[in-house]
Design a protein around this motif. Structure first.
Motif, PDB file in Angstrom:
ATOM      1  N   CYS A   1     -10.678  32.703  55.031  1.00 14.03           N
ATOM      2  CA  CYS A   1     -10.955  33.390  53.787  1.00 14.03           C
ATOM      3  C   CYS A   1     -10.403  33.825  52.778  1.00 14.03           C
ATOM      4  O   CYS A   1      -9.086  33.350  52.251  1.00 14.03           O
ATOM      5  CB  CYS A   1     -10.883  34.900  54.845  1.00 14.03           C
ATOM      6  N   TYR A   2     -11.580  33.261  51.669  1.00 10.82           N
ATOM      7  CA  TYR A   2     -11.142  33.058  50.153  1.00 10.82           C
ATOM      8  C   TYR A   2     -11.104  34.183  49.430  1.00 10.82           C
ATOM      9  O   TYR A   2     -10.907  34.300  48.007  1.00 10.82           O
ATOM     10  CB  TYR A   2     -11.706  31.941  49.970  1.00 10.82           C
TER      11      TYR A   2
ATOM     12  N   CYS B   1     -16.771  36.497  48.735  1.00 11.34           N
ATOM     13  CA  CYS B   1     -17.694  35.673  48.691  1.00 11.34           C
ATOM     14  C   CYS B   1     -17.930  35.039  50.061  1.00 11.34           C
ATOM     15  O   CYS B   1     -18.460  34.656  50.422  1.00 11.34           O
ATOM     16  CB  CYS B   1     -17.509  35.083  47.695  1.00 11.34           C
ATOM     17  N   ASP B   2     -16.919  35.589  50.824  1.00 18.90           N
ATOM     18  CA  ASP B   2     -16.215  34.635  51.875  1.00 18.90           C
ATOM     19  C   ASP B   2     -16.773  35.460  53.211  1.00 18.90           C
ATOM     20  O   ASP B   2     -15.524  34.759  54.355  1.00 18.90           O
ATOM     21  CB  ASP B   2     -15.497  34.251  52.336  1.00 18.90           C
TER      22      ASP B   2
ATOM     23  N   ASP C   1     -17.453  36.819  56.606  1.00 16.97           N
ATOM     24  CA  ASP C   1     -17.359  36.283  58.276  1.00 16.97           C
ATOM     25  C   ASP C   1     -18.593  37.643  58.830  1.00 16.97           C
ATOM     26  O   ASP C   1     -18.815  38.287  59.675  1.00 16.97           O
ATOM     27  CB  ASP C   1     -16.189  36.338  58.792  1.00 16.97           C
TER      28      ASP C   1
ATOM     29  N   SER D   1     -22.742  25.873  48.575  1.00 21.36           N
ATOM     30  CA  SER D   1     -22.927  27.236  49.475  1.00 21.36           C
ATOM     31  C   SER D   1     -22.923  27.909  50.145  1.00 21.36           C
ATOM     32  O   SER D   1     -24.856  28.345  49.643  1.00 21.36           O
ATOM     33  CB  SER D   1     -21.480  28.426  48.963  1.00 21.36           C
TER      34      SER D   1
ATOM     35  N   LYS E   1     -21.900  30.272  52.337  1.00 19.30           N
ATOM     36  CA  LYS E   1     -21.216  31.365  52.058  1.00 19.30           C
ATOM     37  C   LYS E   1     -21.855  32.341  51.246  1.00 19.30           C
ATOM     38  O   LYS E   1     -22.739  32.289  50.087  1.00 19.30           O
ATOM     39  CB  LYS E   1     -20.153  31.409  51.797  1.00 19.30           C
TER      40      LYS E   1
ATOM     41  N   GLN F   1     -21.352  33.495  47.933  1.00 21.95           N
ATOM     42  CA  GLN F   1     -21.630  31.639  46.634  1.00 21.95           C
ATOM     43  C   GLN F   1     -22.924  30.897  46.585  1.00 21.95           C
ATOM     44  O   GLN F   1     -22.709  29.902  46.127  1.00 21.95           O
ATOM     45  CB  GLN F   1     -20.512  30.811  47.180  1.00 21.95           C
TER      46      GLN F   1
ATOM     47  N   ARG G   1     -20.345  24.914  54.246  1.00 21.52           N
ATOM     48  CA  ARG G   1     -19.697  26.233  54.223  1.00 21.52           C
ATOM     49  C   ARG G   1     -17.893  26.172  53.777  1.00 21.52           C
ATOM     50  O   ARG G   1     -17.704  26.443  53.014  1.00 21.52           O
ATOM     51  CB  ARG G   1     -19.715  26.428  56.196  1.00 21.52           C
ATOM     52  N   GLU G   2     -17.757  24.938  54.527  1.00 23.28           N
ATOM     53  CA  GLU G   2     -16.527  24.788  53.867  1.00 23.28           C
ATOM     54  C   GLU G   2     -16.196  23.643  53.361  1.00 23.28           C
ATOM     55  O   GLU G   2     -15.850  22.464  52.980  1.00 23.28           O
ATOM     56  CB  GLU G   2     -15.208  24.676  55.340  1.00 23.28           C
TER      57      GLU G   2
ATOM     58  N   ALA H   1     -20.908  25.777  44.514  1.00 19.29           N
ATOM     59  CA  ALA H   1     -20.140  26.909  45.340  1.00 19.29           C
ATOM     60  C   ALA H   1     -18.742  27.755  44.946  1.00 19.29           C
ATOM     61  O   ALA H   1     -19.131  27.863  43.777  1.00 19.29           O
ATOM     62  CB  ALA H   1     -19.694  26.380  46.240  1.00 19.29           C
ATOM     63  N   CYS H   2     -17.809  28.146  45.117  1.00 17.63           N
ATOM     64  CA  CYS H   2     -16.758  28.803  44.687  1.00 17.63           C
ATOM     65  C   CYS H   2     -16.031  27.882  43.386  1.00 17.63           C
ATOM     66  O   CYS H   2     -15.951  26.750  43.516  1.00 17.63           O
ATOM     67  CB  CYS H   2     -15.430  28.714  45.583  1.00 17.63           C
TER      68      CYS H   2
END
Length: 313
Positions: free
Chosen positions: A52-53, A56-57, A59, A227, A229, A232, A254-255, A273-274
C-alpha cells in the motif's frame, strides 16, 4: 496513535461488523494489535497484506469482503464508499524552524507539510509569527483535505500560498523538489525528525529528465501506463497521450515493477499512475519512464522551456 474508542464509535454508528484493515508498509506491524483490539470488541477483522502506497491505493477487494475498510496513515484523495480514514500523526522537533528563519529573505512565507505533521503547523505558525514572519497556509483542496497539506502528486497548497519562499516541514527531498518545480519559489525543507535544513536542487533533476527525454526520442514504440488503483487511474490522460503518437499503446497495470516493464519489452514507457514512479523510481527501470508532459515534449507538442511537474488533480 489511533484512539480505539473513537474508531469503535465510528464503526458502531454505521452498524459495521466485519472490518478490513489496511496500512502502508511502515505501519503494517500495527495491524495485528489493532485487529486483536477490534476482535475483543466483537468485530470480525480482515488484514490487507498487499503493498500500500497511499490513499490512492485502497484495497477494494478486502473492503468488498467486509463491511468497511479502515485505511490507516492517510487522508482521502477521492470519494470512495465504505472507507474510514485514520491518519497517523508523527511528532517531531519544530525548533528546526528557528534554525531556518535566518535563511528567509522576506517577512511572508508559504507553509506546507505532509499529513503526518499537519498537527504541528499551528505551533510552526506561532514560531514564525514571534519572529515577525507571516505564514500563508493554503485552504484544503479535494485531494488534500487538510490546510497546508501537500502530496507527492499534488502541490496545490504550495501554489495557492502565492509566496516567493516556501517552508516545507517534513522528511526527504521529493516533496520539496516537486514544490520548487510546481511553483518556481525558493523552497527551504525543514526535517523535524533529523533536524536537517536543505534547499532542493531541482536543476539536477531537470538535467536527468532532459537526458531521458532525448533517449526516448529514439524509441520505436511507447507503452502508456494506466493504473487500475482507485486514486491513480488517469484513463482520459492516457487517451490523450496515445493520440499524440501512432506508436503509443495503453497498458493497464496495478503494480508497476521493473520486471513487468522488462517483460513487456517497450523501449520507453509513459507513466500516468503515481508520479513518483517516474521521478523517484527511474533508477530501478532499465528504460526511460516519462511523465505526461515529458512525452508531449518528445512528440513535439510542448517545449522543454514549458516543463511542468506531474501532478494528479
Amino acid at each position: 496513535m489511533i484512539r480505539l474508542p473513537d474508531l469503535h464509535n465510528r464503526l458502531a454508528s454505521h452498524g459495521y461488523h466485519t472490518i478490513a484493515l489496511q496500512a502502508p508498509e511502515g505501519l503494517k506491524r500495527l495491524l495485528p494489535r489493532l485487529a486483536q483490539d477490534l476482535q475483543n470488541l466483537g468485530y470480525e477483522v480482515i488484514i490487507s497484506g498487499d503493498p500500500c502506497y497511499g490513499a490512492c491505493d485502497l484495497d477494494l477487494n478486502a473492503r468488498d469482503c467486509a463491511d468497511v475498510l479502515v485505511h490507516i496513515g492517510h487522508t482521502p484523495v477521492d470519494e470512495t464508499d465504505r472507507v474510514i480514514y485514520e491518519p497517523w500523526p508523527v511528532d517531531g522537533d519544530i525548533s528546526v524552524i528557528n534554525e531556518a528563519i535566518p535563511r528567509l529573505t522576506g517577512k511572508k512565507v508559504g507553509l506546507v507539510t505532509t499529513v503526518q505533521h499537519i498537527h504541528l503547523l499551528p505551533k510552526v505558525v506561532e514560531l514564525l509569527s514571534n519572529a515577525g514572519i507571516e505564514s500563508v497556509v493554503a485552504e484544503p483542496s479535494s485531494r488534500t483535505p487538510c490546510p497546508g497539506q501537500v502530496l507527492g502528486c499534488s502541490f496545490h497548497a504550495a501554489r495557492k500560498a502565492g509566496a516567493d519562499e516556501i517552508l516545507f516541514l517534513g522528511t526527504g527531498l521529493f516533496h520539496p523538489i516537486g514544490i520548487k518545480l510546481a511553483t518556481g519559489a525558493r523552497v527551504i525543507a525543514c526535517d523535524p525528525i533529523t533536524g536537517r535544513i536543505e534547499e532542493p536542487d531541482a536543476d539536477r533533476l531537470l538535467r536527468v529528465r532532459f537526458g531521458l527525454i532525448q533517449k526516448a526520442k529514439e524509441a520505436h514504440s511507447y507503452g502508456i501506463i494506466v493504473s487500475s488503483k482507485t486514486g491513480q487511474c488517469r484513463s482520459d490522460l492516457s487517451d490523450h497521450l496515445c493520440s499524440l503518437s501512432k506508436r503509443a499503446y495503453k497498458i493497464m497495470l496495478r503494480e508497476v515493477t521493473p520486471d513487468q516493464l522488462l517483460n513487456m519489452g517497450f523501449p520507453c514507457y509513459v507513466n500516468t499512475a503515481c508520479p513518483r514512479l517516474a521521478y523517484d523510481d527511474q533508477i530501478r527501470f532499465s528504460v526511460p519512464v516519462l511523465t505526461p508532459a515529458e512525452f508531449e515534449i518528445v512528440c513535439g507538442f510542448r517545449d522543454f522551456a514549458d516543463y511542468e511537474v506531474d501532478e494528479i488533480s
